[in-house]
Design a protein around this motif. Sequence first.
Motif: not given
Length: 434
Positions: A315-317, A346-354, A390-394, A427-430
Amino acid sequence: MATSPPFPTCPPSPGDGVLRHPHWWQRRWVRYGALSSLLALSGLVILALVRRQTGTEGFLVGLGLAVLPVPWLIAAFRWLDRVEPGPWRNLVFSFAWGACAAALIAIVANSFATRWIATSTADPASADTLGATVIAPIVEESAKAAAVLLVFLFRRRDFTGIVDGVVIAGVTATGFAFTENILYLGTAFGTDQLTGDRGIASVTAATFFVRIVMSPFAHPLFTVLTGIGFGIAALSAERQHVRRVLLPVCGLLLAMSMHAFWNGSSTFGEYGFFAVYAGFMVPAFGLLTWLAIWTRQRELRTVRAELPAYVLAGWLGPAEPFALSSMRARRMARDYARHHHGRPAAREVARYEAYATSLAFLRHRGRTGRAGADFVVRERELLDELWKRRTVARPALEYAARTAAPVRPVYAGPVPYGYGWPTAPYPAYNPYRT
């Protein structure tokens, strides 16, 4: 899916699968509307009362001076809450409750109690002293604690520990102090208008120095003790009913005691106020500040310890547990996303972190036996939110991890609970296909 030992799910209730329509008082817009109307009405009433006591000019002067410490205090509490930032609506509610509802309750109850004591004892001076040292701490801390209790009961997912209790209590007390400072500074200005005092020798300057310069943290300091009690209760298991009730009550009693001691310092002699300020208030402020920062650092250690389990499940890198446990790396990840993809990224990354932080805390509660019956449902909700972003945050988090400090990827052998290790880069693992 769950990547930790299984937990009981909510048992089905009779009639599951049948579409139910909530009663009108259970609808969200009804509750929000009722609460907003209550706070707005309280604000209008307290505005009229303060203006009546200070006059229009005094009110405007008091408002202009009282607002000065508010941004700094809100920023400090928001900084403390950066590990797992709560929604702004909770902070707005807390500030509004403190500035409107709690202030209105306090000004009405304190005035009524002081007048009743003065009438009963025929001693106005003693009534004022008793009102300041006994009545005011009880009424004001109880009124402010009501906001913490409401968030604790109705926003339970946002109230997970000590830091959340400190932030909600501190913001509520900041709002209360804001309204109270308008009253005190406006009254002082009116006194100066009558006596003709100006400059440093004026009552307004003295009041500003004591309330805004020396002790802007006084009310937040008192109420934070109540917030700590609720925060420890939030960390307790749901079956520990006595502890979950007694801890907030003990915090409230400590807040009342500290408030009473501070208010009574003026009766301790000529230098009593300064002795209490230097010998008690400043050390207490330093101790509670240290406790809050230490708790925040412990939260970051929890993130680093709990998230590798989700790396093993795909689920995470590999670099994300380190990046998410460093405030510097988090900031760098948001800056990277903003620079390459704009503010929405940047807002999406912040949400990902939260969401990732909430996931780490949820797993920690589950591993220590303090998870609720909705553990599996909540875990899947958080994982879904992470997967969407994940696409933006990883890439941003990987960049931050490489830049902040090198991190060794987390690899292991067989993955528990039936999740095989991916043969392709993540990235290719679902996980949804496993």
